[in-house]
Design an enzyme around this catalytic site. Structure first.
Site, PDB file in Angstrom:
ATOM      1  N   HIS A  69       0.840  -1.210   0.000  1.00 36.07           N
ATOM      2  CA  HIS A  69       0.000   0.000   0.000  1.00 36.07           C
ATOM      3  C   HIS A  69       0.871   1.255   0.000  1.00 36.07           C
ATOM      4  O   HIS A  69       1.303   1.726   1.061  1.00 36.07           O
ATOM      5  CB  HIS A  69      -0.940  -0.006   1.213  1.00 36.07           C
ATOM      6  N   HIS A 129       1.254   5.014  -2.475  1.00 35.00           N
ATOM      7  CA  HIS A 129       0.743   5.819  -3.600  1.00 35.00           C
ATOM      8  C   HIS A 129       1.909   6.415  -4.380  1.00 35.00           C
ATOM      9  O   HIS A 129       2.761   7.091  -3.796  1.00 35.00           O
ATOM     10  CB  HIS A 129      -0.151   6.950  -3.081  1.00 35.00           C
ATOM     11  N   HIS A 147      -9.767   1.275   0.025  1.00 36.14           N
ATOM     12  CA  HIS A 147      -9.493   2.061   1.232  1.00 36.14           C
ATOM     13  C   HIS A 147     -10.787   2.062   2.062  1.00 36.14           C
ATOM     14  O   HIS A 147     -11.814   2.582   1.600  1.00 36.14           O
ATOM     15  CB  HIS A 147      -9.181   3.516   0.881  1.00 36.14           C
ATOM     16  N   GLU A 160     -10.236   3.564   7.340  1.00 35.76           N
ATOM     17  CA  GLU A 160      -9.027   4.338   7.677  1.00 35.76           C
ATOM     18  C   GLU A 160      -9.438   5.377   8.721  1.00 35.76           C
ATOM     19  O   GLU A 160      -8.941   5.375   9.843  1.00 35.76           O
ATOM     20  CB  GLU A 160      -8.453   5.007   6.427  1.00 35.76           C
ATOM     21  N   HIS A 205      -5.952  -0.092   5.042  1.00 41.24           N
ATOM     22  CA  HIS A 205      -6.009   0.350   6.444  1.00 41.24           C
ATOM     23  C   HIS A 205      -6.932  -0.570   7.258  1.00 41.24           C
ATOM     24  O   HIS A 205      -6.458  -1.484   7.880  1.00 41.24           O
ATOM     25  CB  HIS A 205      -6.430   1.824   6.572  1.00 41.24           C
ATOM     26  N   ASP A 253       2.388   4.214   2.599  1.00 41.32           N
ATOM     27  CA  ASP A 253       1.260   5.025   2.125  1.00 41.32           C
ATOM     28  C   ASP A 253       1.717   6.216   1.260  1.00 41.32           C
ATOM     29  O   ASP A 253       1.569   6.181   0.051  1.00 41.32           O
ATOM     30  CB  ASP A 253       0.404   5.501   3.313  1.00 41.32           C
TER      31      ASP A 253
HETATM   32 ZN    ZN Z   1      -3.653   4.998   0.847  1.00 44.19          ZN
END
Ligand code: ZN
Length: 393
Positions: free
Chosen positions: A49, A51, A247, A250, A271, A329
């Site tokens: 995970h 980005h 997602h 979270e 998450h 992340d």
């Molecule tokens: Zn994320």
């Protein structure tokens, strides 16, 4: 990234917590009073995970801005870092504002997009990552065939389809150069249901060129009942055999996780902390060995979790021998590496070397590679960890 509710901000970039320097884990270092050692878990790792647009090098942003004649409010990497890095738990506006600092520099630029993908692989290789799945929204890097055009760009000729090809190229060149494996996941955005059909189509077109799955990111309060296009895209993904993550939980409640599992048929949860608010759901997900993509440092800085790491939900996951990974992340925004997340886990949450091995094996088992490649990855991990494959996890 792109989440909704956060606790009130303290001064962004303020020297309140830390004195002068912006360095590794600045802010957190002050709280922890000790630096992250070189490598907490100095063995091959799996990251699921992260980005792409939250993992760009600051110097690259400066270089591209210079080449394109885009003026930025900062001229040195240090100054730019001070603008981009999130040092303390922030508000939504503060967090999203970080992307506004630089996304207009890389979006719509072919060379920049291929470069950030290539450099991403180099950075992950340095962190000891053997296999990584990196995600992004092709639309957010485009300036044509996207409505609305993001980041105040002018209409151009770079459409989402070509963005995916450029990222694929950068990643595969990185794979060859740095001898690790890097695959991608394409993100739907919760606030842009009209993009989701494109996203699943791109997943199908490029499934043999590095794209291994679909994701849904953004404001968790936008559910799929009100936005059926996401559900339709995920139904298409199921029919086409495209792997799915979402997602969920979270900052949102367990209901968002339940929807991700029951309506979107997700195979992993991005998450998923909110799951613990519904013990029945948590038991169900434990029983089906659902994978949670945990991002410790991120969850503190975005305000998703209590800033006291000793109360982090991943401690419950660890104790229950749940299936989860540790991930960065948005390492650009958090000024972090994967090692920082491992350090936090070891230092504040009681993680052991054995648990690091276990969670990486679980991560490899939950990755979106085809079966044969997954088994090769697992064999490499077992070998590096000095384990025999029959070790029950
Ligand atoms: Zn994320």
């Amino acid at each position: 990234m792109l989440i909704m509710v956060r606790r009130a901000a303290s001064g962004l970039g303020s020297p309140a917590l830390c004195s002068a320097r912006i360095s590794k884990l600045s802010g957190h270092l002050c709280a922890m009073a000790q630096p992250a050692p070189e490598q907490v878990f100095n063995k091959p790792k799996v990251e699921l995970h992260v980005h792409l647009d939250g993992a760009i090098r600051v110097q690259t942003i400066l270089d591209v801005a210079k080449r394109r004649g885009i003026s930025l409010p900062a001229t040195t990497a240090q100054q730019m870092k001070e603008r981009i890095i999130l040092q303390e738990p922030d508000t939504l506006t503060g967090f999203l504002g970080k992307f506004n600092e630089y996304m207009h520099v890389v979006a719509g630029d072919r060379e920049a997009i291929q470069r950030i993908a290539f450099e991403f692989v180099e950075d992950k290789a340095r962190e000891g990552v053997l296999y990584v799945e990196v995600r992004y929204s092709p639309h957010l890097l485009s300036n044509c065939k996207v409505e609305p055009i993001p980041w105040n760009q002018k209409q151009g000729d770079l459409c989402p389809d070509e963005v995916v090809r450029l990222v694929n190229k950068g990643l595969s060149e990185g794979e060859r150069a740095f001898r690790i494996k890097a695959r991608s996941i394409l993100c739907c955005m919760r606030h842009m249901p009209s993009w989701s059909d494109d996203v699943v189509e791109l997943c199908e077109i490029y499934r043999n060129e590095g794209v291994v799955g679909i994701d849904l990111a953004g404001d968790e309060s936008l559910n799929c009942e009100a936005n059926p296009d996401h559900r339709k895209a995920y139904e298409k993904a199921v029919r086409a055999g495209i792997h799915r993550t979402v997602h969920a939980g979270e900052v949102g409640p367990a209901a968002v996780v339940r929807e991700a599992v029951e309506v979107l048929k997700t195979e992993r949860v991005g998450h998923g902390y909110g799951t613990l608010g519904d013990p029945d759901l948590y038991r169900e997900l434990l029983a089906q060995d659902m994978h949670f993509e945990v991002c410790p440092l991120s969850s503190k800085l975005t305000g998703a979790c209590n800033s006291d790491f000793t109360k982090h939900p991943v401690i419950t996951f660890m104790r229950d021998k749940a299936n989860y990974s540790l991930n960065t992340d948005d390492p650009l925004i958090f000024n972090s590496t994967l090692n920082d997340d491992y350090f936090l886990a070891q230092e504040h949450m009681g993680f052991t070397e054995e648990e690091f091995k276990r969670l990486n094996i679980k991560s490899a088992k939950s990755c979106f590679l085809p079966e044969k490649e997954k088994n090769e990855l697992l064999s490499r991990l077992y070998e590096a960890y000095g384990m025999i494959e029959s070790t029950p996890f």
